[in-house]
Design a protein around this motif. Structure first.
Motif, PDB file in Angstrom:
ATOM      1  N   MET A   1       0.813  -1.203   0.000  1.00 35.52           N
ATOM      2  CA  MET A   1       0.000   0.000   0.000  1.00 35.52           C
ATOM      3  C   MET A   1       0.842   1.245   0.000  1.00 35.52           C
ATOM      4  N   MET A   2       1.940   1.205   0.714  1.00 32.27           N
ATOM      5  CA  MET A   2       2.741   2.426   0.811  1.00 32.27           C
ATOM      6  C   MET A   2       4.091   2.179   0.187  1.00 32.27           C
ATOM      7  N   GLU A 239      -2.229   9.547   2.983  1.00 32.29           N
ATOM      8  CA  GLU A 239      -2.257   8.090   2.844  1.00 32.29           C
ATOM      9  C   GLU A 239      -2.649   7.464   4.169  1.00 32.29           C
ATOM     10  N   SER A 241      -2.303   3.819   6.603  1.00 30.79           N
ATOM     11  CA  SER A 241      -1.684   2.521   6.863  1.00 30.79           C
ATOM     12  C   SER A 241      -2.690   1.644   7.590  1.00 30.79           C
ATOM     13  N   LYS A 258       3.787  14.768   3.055  1.00 31.70           N
ATOM     14  CA  LYS A 258       2.678  13.818   3.014  1.00 31.70           C
ATOM     15  C   LYS A 258       2.193  13.531   4.426  1.00 31.70           C
ATOM     16  N   LEU A 260       0.468  10.715   6.783  1.00 28.48           N
ATOM     17  CA  LEU A 260       0.247   9.278   6.872  1.00 28.48           C
ATOM     18  C   LEU A 260      -0.555   8.992   8.133  1.00 28.48           C
TER      19      LEU A 260
END
Length: 265
Positions: A1-2, A239, A241, A258, A260
């Motif tokens: 995913m990351m 994003e 997790s 970014k 997270l």
């Protein structure tokens, strides 16, 4: 995913988951060039020499782990702490969910973000492979008056990474604060938008620090988090997790700032 971070590959095995007034002294220089068990999700073998382990326990508490095995709990409190004593615990004063009157006596270094004797707290120490220092800020007292130096932004420098925990930040940062902070690579950000800094002002702080990676904390459910993210998306990529534990390295930092989001609250 990351693609920006290498998720700790040993998490599933380890956990069984499927699932503020300055003193006269010289300022330290800036940075150079689980939830179920509230315990480490890493082993020493899981970290390379250039990697740091970061686990979001909950609220404002993260567990930071270095390649030499130093374990640091941020905003350690009576309600949120690792299951076993960390080597270092940092705390802040604003609310009891950010400090402990009874820290585990096995903790080697208990660093309070305020000075009980008055004035600014001053911390600058090296423990094995990590340097820990603080930048003092003010808080609002329960009477809404300014209480000087009641909070500290703690900075953790290890493996060429500079990680900063904003604590219970109550105001935007001056150029002097930013100079003391120096370069920050990973920023741990309270995003409740009321108990700490209002969201609009927090965006000003994030843009001023300009860290490549920002990780939200101190939110009370999805509505609070989503309110912050709605503003954050106007400035930064976002994003998510699916695990609370990640590995960080300077080489894996994103090319542009970014946000997270790690699971927790």
């Amino acid at each position: 995913m990351m693609n920006l971070l290498r998720i700790a590959c040993s998490v599933a095995v380890l956990m069984g988951w499927g699932m503020a007034q300055p003193a006269a002294a010289a300022e330290p220089e800036g940075c150079p060039g689980l939830i179920a068990s509230k315990e480490s999700l890493f082993s020493l073998a899981a970290l390379r020499e250039d990697e740091v382990g970061l686990t979001f326990l909950e609220h404002a508490t993260f567990l930071i782990e270095t390649p030499k095995g130093v374990r640091i709990a941020t905003d350690y409190s009576d309600g949120t702490r690792p299951a076993s004593a960390p080597d270092v615990a940092t705390m802040n004063k604003a609310h009891s969910t950010h400090f402990s009157h009874r820290p585990d006596p096995a903790i080697k270094h208990v660093l309070r973000g305020w000075n009980p004797q008055g004035g600014a707290a001053r911390h600058d120490l090296t423990v094995e492979d990590v340097r820990i220092r603080n930048v003092s800020t003010n808080i609002r007292s329960y009477g809404r008056e300014t209480e000087y130096d009641g909070n500290s932004i703690f900075v953790f420098e290890t493996t060429q990474l500079c990680i900063a925990h904003l604590g219970h930040l109550h105001h935007t940062l001056s150029p002097e604060h930013l100079q003391k902070l120096g370069r920050i690579d990973v920023l741990l950000v309270p995003v409740d938008g009321g108990y700490t800094l209002e969201t609009f002002d927090m965006m000003e702080v994030l843009r001023a620090i300009n860290a490549p990676l920002m990780i939200p904390m101190h939110f009370f459910g999805s509505s609070t988090l989503n309110r912050f993210l709605a503003s954050a998306r106007e400035h930064f990529a976002v994003e998510f997790s699916d695990r609370p534990a990640i590995t960080l390295s300077r080489a894996s930092l994103p090319n542009s700032p970014k946000v997270l989001v790690l699971p927790g609250h």
